[in-house]
Design a protein around this motif. Structure first.
Motif, PDB file in Angstrom:
ATOM      1  N   TRP A  70       0.907  -1.012   0.055  1.00 49.56           N
ATOM      2  CA  TRP A  70       0.107   0.010   0.035  1.00 49.56           C
ATOM      3  C   TRP A  70       0.759   1.499  -0.025  1.00 49.56           C
ATOM      4  O   TRP A  70       0.709   2.202  -0.907  1.00 49.56           O
ATOM      5  CB  TRP A  70      -0.925  -0.147   1.239  1.00 49.56           C
ATOM      6  CG  TRP A  70      -1.828   1.168   1.136  1.00 49.56           C
ATOM      7  CD1 TRP A  70      -1.587   2.219   2.173  1.00 49.56           C
ATOM      8  CD2 TRP A  70      -2.788   1.465   0.317  1.00 49.56           C
ATOM      9  NE1 TRP A  70      -2.569   3.246   1.822  1.00 49.56           N
ATOM     10  CE2 TRP A  70      -3.380   2.825   0.867  1.00 49.56           C
ATOM     11  CE3 TRP A  70      -3.564   0.838  -0.753  1.00 49.56           C
ATOM     12  CZ2 TRP A  70      -4.458   3.569   0.239  1.00 49.56           C
ATOM     13  CZ3 TRP A  70      -4.425   1.484  -1.464  1.00 49.56           C
ATOM     14  CH2 TRP A  70      -4.986   2.676  -1.044  1.00 49.56           C
ATOM     15  N   LYS A  71       1.933   1.270   0.809  1.00 51.33           N
ATOM     16  CA  LYS A  71       2.636   2.314   1.073  1.00 51.33           C
ATOM     17  C   LYS A  71       3.529   2.824  -0.539  1.00 51.33           C
ATOM     18  O   LYS A  71       3.780   3.898  -0.768  1.00 51.33           O
ATOM     19  CB  LYS A  71       3.816   2.221   1.883  1.00 51.33           C
ATOM     20  CG  LYS A  71       4.918   3.189   2.258  1.00 51.33           C
ATOM     21  CD  LYS A  71       5.819   2.957   3.266  1.00 51.33           C
ATOM     22  CE  LYS A  71       6.886   4.027   3.343  1.00 51.33           C
ATOM     23  NZ  LYS A  71       8.035   3.537   4.407  1.00 51.33           N
ATOM     24  N   GLY A  72       3.847   1.727  -1.191  1.00 48.29           N
ATOM     25  CA  GLY A  72       4.461   1.759  -2.713  1.00 48.29           C
ATOM     26  C   GLY A  72       3.368   2.263  -3.497  1.00 48.29           C
ATOM     27  O   GLY A  72       3.660   3.153  -4.411  1.00 48.29           O
ATOM     28  N   LYS A  73       1.909   2.119  -3.315  1.00 48.30           N
ATOM     29  CA  LYS A  73       0.874   2.499  -4.172  1.00 48.30           C
ATOM     30  C   LYS A  73       0.774   4.023  -4.015  1.00 48.30           C
ATOM     31  O   LYS A  73       0.591   4.934  -5.003  1.00 48.30           O
ATOM     32  CB  LYS A  73      -0.357   1.927  -3.932  1.00 48.30           C
ATOM     33  CG  LYS A  73      -0.436   0.381  -4.843  1.00 48.30           C
ATOM     34  CD  LYS A  73      -1.649  -0.351  -4.608  1.00 48.30           C
ATOM     35  CE  LYS A  73      -1.517  -1.700  -4.974  1.00 48.30           C
ATOM     36  NZ  LYS A  73      -2.832  -2.544  -4.770  1.00 48.30           N
ATOM     37  N   GLU A  74       1.006   4.444  -2.511  1.00 47.08           N
ATOM     38  CA  GLU A  74       0.714   5.764  -2.369  1.00 47.08           C
ATOM     39  C   GLU A  74       2.106   6.406  -3.027  1.00 47.08           C
ATOM     40  O   GLU A  74       1.846   7.777  -3.580  1.00 47.08           O
ATOM     41  CB  GLU A  74       0.784   6.130  -0.863  1.00 47.08           C
ATOM     42  CG  GLU A  74      -0.671   5.582  -0.019  1.00 47.08           C
ATOM     43  CD  GLU A  74      -0.608   5.622   1.311  1.00 47.08           C
ATOM     44  OE1 GLU A  74       0.702   5.756   1.726  1.00 47.08           O
ATOM     45  OE2 GLU A  74      -1.629   5.743   1.805  1.00 47.08           O
ATOM     46  N   GLU A  75       3.090   6.057  -2.804  1.00 46.34           N
ATOM     47  CA  GLU A  75       4.432   6.680  -3.307  1.00 46.34           C
ATOM     48  C   GLU A  75       4.370   6.751  -4.943  1.00 46.34           C
ATOM     49  O   GLU A  75       4.607   7.867  -5.510  1.00 46.34           O
ATOM     50  CB  GLU A  75       5.550   5.901  -3.066  1.00 46.34           C
ATOM     51  CG  GLU A  75       6.841   6.445  -3.670  1.00 46.34           C
ATOM     52  CD  GLU A  75       7.434   7.621  -3.064  1.00 46.34           C
ATOM     53  OE1 GLU A  75       8.401   8.508  -3.293  1.00 46.34           O
ATOM     54  OE2 GLU A  75       6.847   7.938  -1.754  1.00 46.34           O
ATOM     55  N   LEU A  76       3.737   6.079  -5.520  1.00 44.72           N
ATOM     56  CA  LEU A  76       3.622   5.815  -7.118  1.00 44.72           C
ATOM     57  C   LEU A  76       2.615   6.922  -7.396  1.00 44.72           C
ATOM     58  O   LEU A  76       2.792   7.805  -8.196  1.00 44.72           O
ATOM     59  CB  LEU A  76       3.115   4.521  -7.464  1.00 44.72           C
ATOM     60  CG  LEU A  76       2.955   4.578  -9.053  1.00 44.72           C
ATOM     61  CD1 LEU A  76       4.013   4.726  -9.887  1.00 44.72           C
ATOM     62  CD2 LEU A  76       2.240   3.017  -9.446  1.00 44.72           C
ATOM     63  N   ASN A  77       1.514   6.916  -6.663  1.00 46.20           N
ATOM     64  CA  ASN A  77       0.538   7.872  -7.067  1.00 46.20           C
ATOM     65  C   ASN A  77       0.983   9.373  -6.656  1.00 46.20           C
ATOM     66  O   ASN A  77       0.762  10.331  -7.515  1.00 46.20           O
ATOM     67  CB  ASN A  77      -0.869   7.786  -6.024  1.00 46.20           C
ATOM     68  CG  ASN A  77      -1.567   6.498  -6.545  1.00 46.20           C
ATOM     69  OD1 ASN A  77      -1.522   5.986  -7.931  1.00 46.20           O
ATOM     70  ND2 ASN A  77      -2.204   5.889  -5.932  1.00 46.20           N
ATOM     71  N   LYS A  78       1.722   9.566  -5.735  1.00 45.12           N
ATOM     72  CA  LYS A  78       2.340  10.859  -5.288  1.00 45.12           C
ATOM     73  C   LYS A  78       3.255  11.404  -6.448  1.00 45.12           C
ATOM     74  O   LYS A  78       3.248  12.472  -7.015  1.00 45.12           O
ATOM     75  CB  LYS A  78       3.222  10.893  -4.110  1.00 45.12           C
ATOM     76  CG  LYS A  78       3.768  12.218  -3.843  1.00 45.12           C
ATOM     77  CD  LYS A  78       4.497  11.830  -2.350  1.00 45.12           C
ATOM     78  CE  LYS A  78       5.536  12.676  -2.177  1.00 45.12           C
ATOM     79  NZ  LYS A  78       6.619  12.582  -1.178  1.00 45.12           N
ATOM     80  N   TRP A  79       4.036  10.307  -7.095  1.00 40.41           N
ATOM     81  CA  TRP A  79       4.976  10.752  -7.913  1.00 40.41           C
ATOM     82  C   TRP A  79       4.402  11.023  -9.367  1.00 40.41           C
ATOM     83  O   TRP A  79       4.631  11.859 -10.218  1.00 40.41           O
ATOM     84  CB  TRP A  79       5.786   9.402  -8.378  1.00 40.41           C
ATOM     85  CG  TRP A  79       6.895   9.533  -9.401  1.00 40.41           C
ATOM     86  CD1 TRP A  79       7.835  10.407  -9.526  1.00 40.41           C
ATOM     87  CD2 TRP A  79       6.770   9.037 -10.701  1.00 40.41           C
ATOM     88  NE1 TRP A  79       8.745  10.059 -10.882  1.00 40.41           N
ATOM     89  CE2 TRP A  79       8.057   9.350 -11.375  1.00 40.41           C
ATOM     90  CE3 TRP A  79       5.796   7.941 -11.289  1.00 40.41           C
ATOM     91  CZ2 TRP A  79       7.798   8.811 -12.785  1.00 40.41           C
ATOM     92  CZ3 TRP A  79       6.187   7.504 -12.509  1.00 40.41           C
ATOM     93  CH2 TRP A  79       7.145   7.941 -13.246  1.00 40.41           C
ATOM     94  N   LEU A  80       3.107  10.208  -9.707  1.00 38.14           N
ATOM     95  CA  LEU A  80       2.382  10.620 -10.895  1.00 38.14           C
ATOM     96  C   LEU A  80       1.916  11.973 -10.709  1.00 38.14           C
ATOM     97  O   LEU A  80       1.775  12.463 -12.094  1.00 38.14           O
ATOM     98  CB  LEU A  80       1.506   9.458 -11.092  1.00 38.14           C
ATOM     99  CG  LEU A  80       1.944   8.111 -11.512  1.00 38.14           C
ATOM    100  CD1 LEU A  80       0.708   7.122 -11.279  1.00 38.14           C
ATOM    101  CD2 LEU A  80       2.565   8.063 -12.753  1.00 38.14           C
ATOM    102  N   LEU A  81       1.547  12.352  -9.852  1.00 38.46           N
ATOM    103  CA  LEU A  81       0.636  13.861 -10.031  1.00 38.46           C
ATOM    104  C   LEU A  81       2.118  15.051  -9.745  1.00 38.46           C
ATOM    105  O   LEU A  81       1.453  16.122  -9.715  1.00 38.46           O
ATOM    106  CB  LEU A  81      -0.194  13.864  -8.743  1.00 38.46           C
ATOM    107  CG  LEU A  81      -1.247  13.231  -8.737  1.00 38.46           C
ATOM    108  CD1 LEU A  81      -2.106  12.866  -7.402  1.00 38.46           C
ATOM    109  CD2 LEU A  81      -2.146  13.549  -9.968  1.00 38.46           C
TER     110      LEU A  81
END
Length: 167
Positions: A70-81
C-alpha cells in the motif's frame, strides 16, 4: 527515467519476478534504452527495505516474486501527480551553443548546420518507426514517437530562428 517508479508501476498491475520487470521496463522506456539487470535488483532491494515492495514467495519456476505494498502505491500516485519541469536550456546542445556564443566561436554556424542534419536524420528514422508502430497497433510507443517528433520539430524551428537572427 526512474527505475524505482517504473518497477512500482509494473508491480501495481501484478506481481513480477526480476527478469519480467527488466523486459517490461525496457518496453516502457521505449526509445530511451535498456535497463541494466543489476539496477533492477538493487532497486528492488531498496524498495523492499523502504516498505514499498514485498516478496510473497517464489513462482512455479522458483523465481522470487515481488508485489507492491500500500505504501508503494501511495508513493507511485504521489510521483504520478508531480509535474515534470521542462528545462531545454540545460540540454547538451543548447549548453554547447551558449558556450560557443560566449567565446564568439567561428564554429557556431557549423555547429548549427551539423545539429540540423542530425535532427533531420532522426526525424526520418522516427517517421518510419512511427508508421511501423501504427501498423502494429502499438499505441503507447506510437504516441511516444509522435511526442519526440514534435520536440525535434521545435528544435529545428529554434535553430532556423537562430540562423536567421545571428548568421
Amino acid at each position: 527515467m526512474s527505475v524505482k517508479y517504473g518497477i512500482l508501476t509494473l508491480l501495481s498491475v501484478k506481481p513480477h519476478h526480476g527478469y519480467e520487470l527488466k523486459i517490461e521496463l525496457d518496453s516502457l522506456l521505449g526509445l530511451k534504452g535498456k535497463i541494466n539487470p543489476g539496477q533492477i535488483y538493487t532497486t528492488l532491494d531498496r524498495l523492499t527495505r523502504d516498505g514499498f515492495v514485498v516478496s510473497p514467495g517464489m513462482d512455479e519456476q522458483e523465481r522470487k516474486l515481488y508485489d507492491i505494498e500500500w505504501k508503494g502505491k501511495e508513493e507511485l500516485n504521489k510521483w504520478l501527480l508531480e509535474p515534470v519541469a521542462y528545462n531545454n536550456t540545460k540540454e547538451d546542445f543548447f549548453f554547447k551553443w551558449s558556450c560557443a556564443r560566449e567565446i564568439n566561436s567561428a564554429l557556431e554556424k557549423k555547429m548549427l548546420t551539423q545539429q540540423k542534419q542530425l535532427i533531420v536524420k532522426e526525424v526520418m528514422e522516427l517517421t518510419k518507426l512511427k508508421t511501423e508502430l501504427l501498423i502494429q497497433g502499438d499505441e503507447n510507443r506510437y504516441l511516444l514517437v509522435t511526442g519526440t517528433l514534435l520536440h525535434l520539430e521545435a528544435d529545428l524551428n529554434w535553430i532556423n530562428q537562430v540562423e536567421n537572427r545571428v548568421l
